[in-house]
Design an enzyme around this catalytic site. Structure first.
Site, mmCIF file in Angstrom:
data_model
loop_
_atom_site.group_PDB
_atom_site.id
_atom_site.type_symbol
_atom_site.label_atom_id
_atom_site.label_comp_id
_atom_site.label_asym_id
_atom_site.label_seq_id
_atom_site.Cartn_x
_atom_site.Cartn_y
_atom_site.Cartn_z
ATOM 1 N N TYR A 1 14.323 32.091 21.228
ATOM 2 C CA TYR A 1 14.266 30.785 21.897
ATOM 3 C C TYR A 1 15.223 29.818 21.186
ATOM 4 O O TYR A 1 15.917 29.025 21.820
ATOM 5 C CB TYR A 1 12.821 30.286 21.810
ATOM 6 C CG TYR A 1 12.520 28.972 22.476
ATOM 7 C CD1 TYR A 1 11.998 28.923 23.766
ATOM 8 C CD2 TYR A 1 12.705 27.760 21.794
ATOM 9 C CE1 TYR A 1 11.689 27.715 24.363
ATOM 10 C CE2 TYR A 1 12.399 26.549 22.385
ATOM 11 C CZ TYR A 1 11.896 26.525 23.673
ATOM 12 O OH TYR A 1 11.587 25.324 24.259
ATOM 13 N N PHE B 1 16.065 22.651 30.811
ATOM 14 C CA PHE B 1 14.664 22.207 30.842
ATOM 15 C C PHE B 1 14.462 21.237 32.015
ATOM 16 O O PHE B 1 13.512 21.376 32.790
ATOM 17 C CB PHE B 1 14.330 21.533 29.507
ATOM 18 C CG PHE B 1 12.884 21.151 29.355
ATOM 19 C CD1 PHE B 1 11.918 22.101 29.077
ATOM 20 C CD2 PHE B 1 12.492 19.825 29.482
ATOM 21 C CE1 PHE B 1 10.577 21.750 28.938
ATOM 22 C CE2 PHE B 1 11.156 19.471 29.339
ATOM 23 C CZ PHE B 1 10.205 20.430 29.067
ATOM 24 N N TRP C 1 7.573 33.700 39.952
ATOM 25 C CA TRP C 1 6.805 34.927 39.748
ATOM 26 C C TRP C 1 7.031 35.942 40.867
ATOM 27 O O TRP C 1 6.611 37.076 40.748
ATOM 28 C CB TRP C 1 5.318 34.643 39.532
ATOM 29 C CG TRP C 1 4.616 33.897 40.633
ATOM 30 C CD1 TRP C 1 4.173 34.423 41.801
ATOM 31 C CD2 TRP C 1 4.269 32.512 40.655
ATOM 32 N NE1 TRP C 1 3.570 33.448 42.563
ATOM 33 C CE2 TRP C 1 3.607 32.259 41.880
ATOM 34 C CE3 TRP C 1 4.453 31.445 39.760
ATOM 35 C CZ2 TRP C 1 3.127 30.997 42.235
ATOM 36 C CZ3 TRP C 1 3.969 30.203 40.124
ATOM 37 C CH2 TRP C 1 3.316 29.983 41.334
ATOM 38 N N GLY D 1 8.884 31.516 25.770
ATOM 39 C CA GLY D 1 10.080 31.200 26.529
ATOM 40 C C GLY D 1 10.287 32.186 27.666
ATOM 41 O O GLY D 1 11.391 32.330 28.196
ATOM 42 N N THR D 2 9.207 32.831 28.045
ATOM 43 C CA THR D 2 9.241 33.820 29.121
ATOM 44 C C THR D 2 9.882 33.255 30.392
ATOM 45 O O THR D 2 10.766 33.863 30.997
ATOM 46 C CB THR D 2 7.799 34.241 29.477
ATOM 47 O OG1 THR D 2 7.073 34.452 28.294
ATOM 48 C CG2 THR D 2 7.780 35.467 30.355
ATOM 49 N N HIS E 1 4.118 40.256 29.397
ATOM 50 C CA HIS E 1 3.689 39.773 28.083
ATOM 51 C C HIS E 1 3.080 40.901 27.256
ATOM 52 O O HIS E 1 2.609 40.671 26.144
ATOM 53 C CB HIS E 1 2.589 38.716 28.241
ATOM 54 C CG HIS E 1 3.079 37.348 28.623
ATOM 55 N ND1 HIS E 1 4.202 36.767 28.098
ATOM 56 C CD2 HIS E 1 2.568 36.423 29.482
ATOM 57 C CE1 HIS E 1 4.365 35.567 28.607
ATOM 58 N NE2 HIS E 1 3.388 35.328 29.457
ATOM 59 N N TRP F 1 11.671 30.664 30.811
ATOM 60 C CA TRP F 1 13.069 30.257 30.636
ATOM 61 C C TRP F 1 13.974 31.481 30.842
ATOM 62 O O TRP F 1 14.951 31.435 31.599
ATOM 63 C CB TRP F 1 13.247 29.661 29.244
ATOM 64 C CG TRP F 1 14.547 28.932 29.045
ATOM 65 C CD1 TRP F 1 15.491 28.667 30.003
ATOM 66 C CD2 TRP F 1 15.018 28.364 27.818
ATOM 67 N NE1 TRP F 1 16.529 27.966 29.436
ATOM 68 C CE2 TRP F 1 16.264 27.762 28.103
ATOM 69 C CE3 TRP F 1 14.528 28.289 26.522
ATOM 70 C CZ2 TRP F 1 17.009 27.109 27.124
ATOM 71 C CZ3 TRP F 1 15.268 27.634 25.551
ATOM 72 C CH2 TRP F 1 16.494 27.048 25.846
ATOM 73 N N GLY G 1 9.632 21.603 25.438
ATOM 74 C CA GLY G 1 10.863 22.393 25.458
ATOM 75 C C GLY G 1 11.780 22.130 24.279
ATOM 76 O O GLY G 1 13.001 22.070 24.437
HETATM 77 S S1 PPS Z 1 3.966 31.558 29.589
HETATM 78 O O1 PPS Z 1 2.838 31.819 28.713
HETATM 79 O O2 PPS Z 1 4.693 32.770 29.919
HETATM 80 O O3 PPS Z 1 3.540 30.890 30.804
HETATM 81 O O4 PPS Z 1 4.885 30.559 28.784
HETATM 82 P P1 PPS Z 1 6.400 30.770 28.392
HETATM 83 O O5 PPS Z 1 7.248 30.574 29.577
HETATM 84 O O6 PPS Z 1 6.575 32.033 27.617
HETATM 85 O O7 PPS Z 1 6.641 29.571 27.357
HETATM 86 C C1 PPS Z 1 6.459 28.214 27.696
HETATM 87 C C2 PPS Z 1 7.309 27.392 26.742
HETATM 88 O O8 PPS Z 1 8.707 27.536 27.099
HETATM 89 C C3 PPS Z 1 9.267 26.231 27.301
HETATM 90 N N1 PPS Z 1 10.372 26.279 28.277
HETATM 91 C C4 PPS Z 1 11.607 25.813 28.021
HETATM 92 N N2 PPS Z 1 12.131 25.287 26.894
HETATM 93 C C5 PPS Z 1 13.438 24.895 26.961
HETATM 94 N N3 PPS Z 1 14.202 24.997 28.070
HETATM 95 C C6 PPS Z 1 13.709 25.530 29.213
HETATM 96 N N4 PPS Z 1 14.496 25.614 30.278
HETATM 97 C C7 PPS Z 1 12.352 25.972 29.212
HETATM 98 N N5 PPS Z 1 11.526 26.530 30.139
HETATM 99 C C8 PPS Z 1 10.333 26.702 29.555
HETATM 100 C C9 PPS Z 1 8.075 25.406 27.802
HETATM 101 O O9 PPS Z 1 8.352 24.028 27.754
HETATM 102 C C10 PPS Z 1 7.003 25.879 26.832
HETATM 103 O O10 PPS Z 1 7.208 25.382 25.512
HETATM 104 P P2 PPS Z 1 6.562 24.030 24.953
HETATM 105 O O11 PPS Z 1 6.891 24.028 23.486
HETATM 106 O O12 PPS Z 1 5.084 24.110 25.205
HETATM 107 O O13 PPS Z 1 7.225 22.895 25.688
#
Ligand code: PPS
Length: 268
Positions: A167, A203, A55, A29-30, A82, A32, A233
């Site tokens: 998250y 999302f 970024w 959730g980075t 990370h 996010w 998400g």
């Molecule tokens: S990385 O590796 O840093 O690029 O990825 P990271 O951002 O840590 O994680 C990606 C997952 O976060 C979900 N995501 C969200 N979920 C809910 N709401 C919002 N706004 C949101 N933004 C990013 C993204 O969909 C990835 O999870 P999954 O389960 O694959 O959908």
């Protein structure tokens, strides 16, 4: 503003006046958290998140271009990482940087990272979910073991400049979570500004924002034909992917690695 150092472990200690931002392992959730912090930083005004790539707003501390991008902004700055805690200088813990650590249910991290690994060209091909599960459990994945990452960073719990959130908490109550983050940062936002953060960090908003959805990342790095970072998400998607046997195998290692640490998590 007193936003003072955003996102993740790393080189914050060497950057004066940094806003410390989200620190997380990949797929936790980075991005996010990066969006939430960007919006808090701009008092809920979506102008910044709609006009500047994520970024660049909260750059990765683990890359030279990231550090250079971070230094373009006056403090307090947002940074992202990370990396595991041991790769950050100890001085980070005594610095004014504020550290926000985001965690996520590791089974969902596994599934999210599995899909993401198929898109990113410089990640190793994840192979079958079964073999990726073993790689994940042994820490043989990008940025290493979830268990080590979490136990390492959570060792800072109790420090004044450390805040952790899951998250799952963000999903359950984004508005309340934004208020808690603001409180930690010493940043006062009005009800309307908090509502604007919540709306613009959703999302759907992020998926539709080309500055936040990674569509601008060069095809050299990411195969956009295969999928996108903002995939589902949701919480609990692991149930759609892991078999009963894989889930039990995960639980066994989880218990072994996390028992006795006195940590409780909002997932089962
Ligand atoms: S990385 O590796 O840093 O690029 O990825 P990271 O951002 O840590 O994680 C990606 C997952 O976060 C979900 N995501 C969200 N979920 C809910 N709401 C919002 N706004 C949101 N933004 C990013 C993204 O969909 C990835 O999870 P999954 O389960 O694959 O959908």
């Amino acid at each position: 503003t007193s936003v003072d150092g955003v996102w993740g472990p790393g080189l914050l200690g060497s950057l004066p006046g940094v806003v410390s931002g989200p620190l997380t392992l990949s797929s936790l959730g980075t991005n996010w958290m990066r969006e939430i912090l960007s919006l808090i930083h701009s008092d809920g005004d979506p102008g910044w998140v709609r006009s500047v790539l994520n970024w660049d707003r909260a750059p990765w501390v683990e890359s030279r271009p990231g550090l250079e991008a971070a230094l373009k902004y006056p403090p307090p700055r947002l940074l992202c990482s990370h990396l595991p805690v041991q790769l950050f200088p100890k001085s980070l813990q005594r610095s004014k940087a504020k550290i926000i650590y985001t965690l996520r249910c590791p089974k969902d991290v596994l599934v999210s990272l599995y899909h993401f690994s198929k898109l990113v060209r410089y990640f190793r091909d994840p192979g079958s979910l079964d073999s990726f599960l073993e790689d994940f459990l042994s820490g043989n994945v990008m940025y290493g073991s979830w268990f080590d990452h979490v136990t390492g960073w959570m060792g800072l719990k109790g420090n004044e400049n450390f805040f952790s959130i899951t998250y799952e908490e963000l999903q359950q109550d984004l508005q309340g979570s934004v208020r808690r983050i603001c409180h930690f940062l010493g940043k006062e936002l009005s009800e309307e500004q908090v509502a604007a953060v919540v709306e613009n960090a959703s999302f759907q908003s992020m998926k539709g924002n080309k500055m936040s959805n990674f569509s601008q990342l060069s095809d050299e790095y990411m195969d956009h034909q295969k999928g996108e970072l903002l995939r589902k998400g949701i919480c609990g998607d692991w149930r759609n992917h892991l078999s009963e046997a894989q889930s039990q195998r995960f639980d066994t290692i989880f218990r072994e690695r996390m028992q006795g640490l006195g940590m409780t998590f909002p997932w089962d």
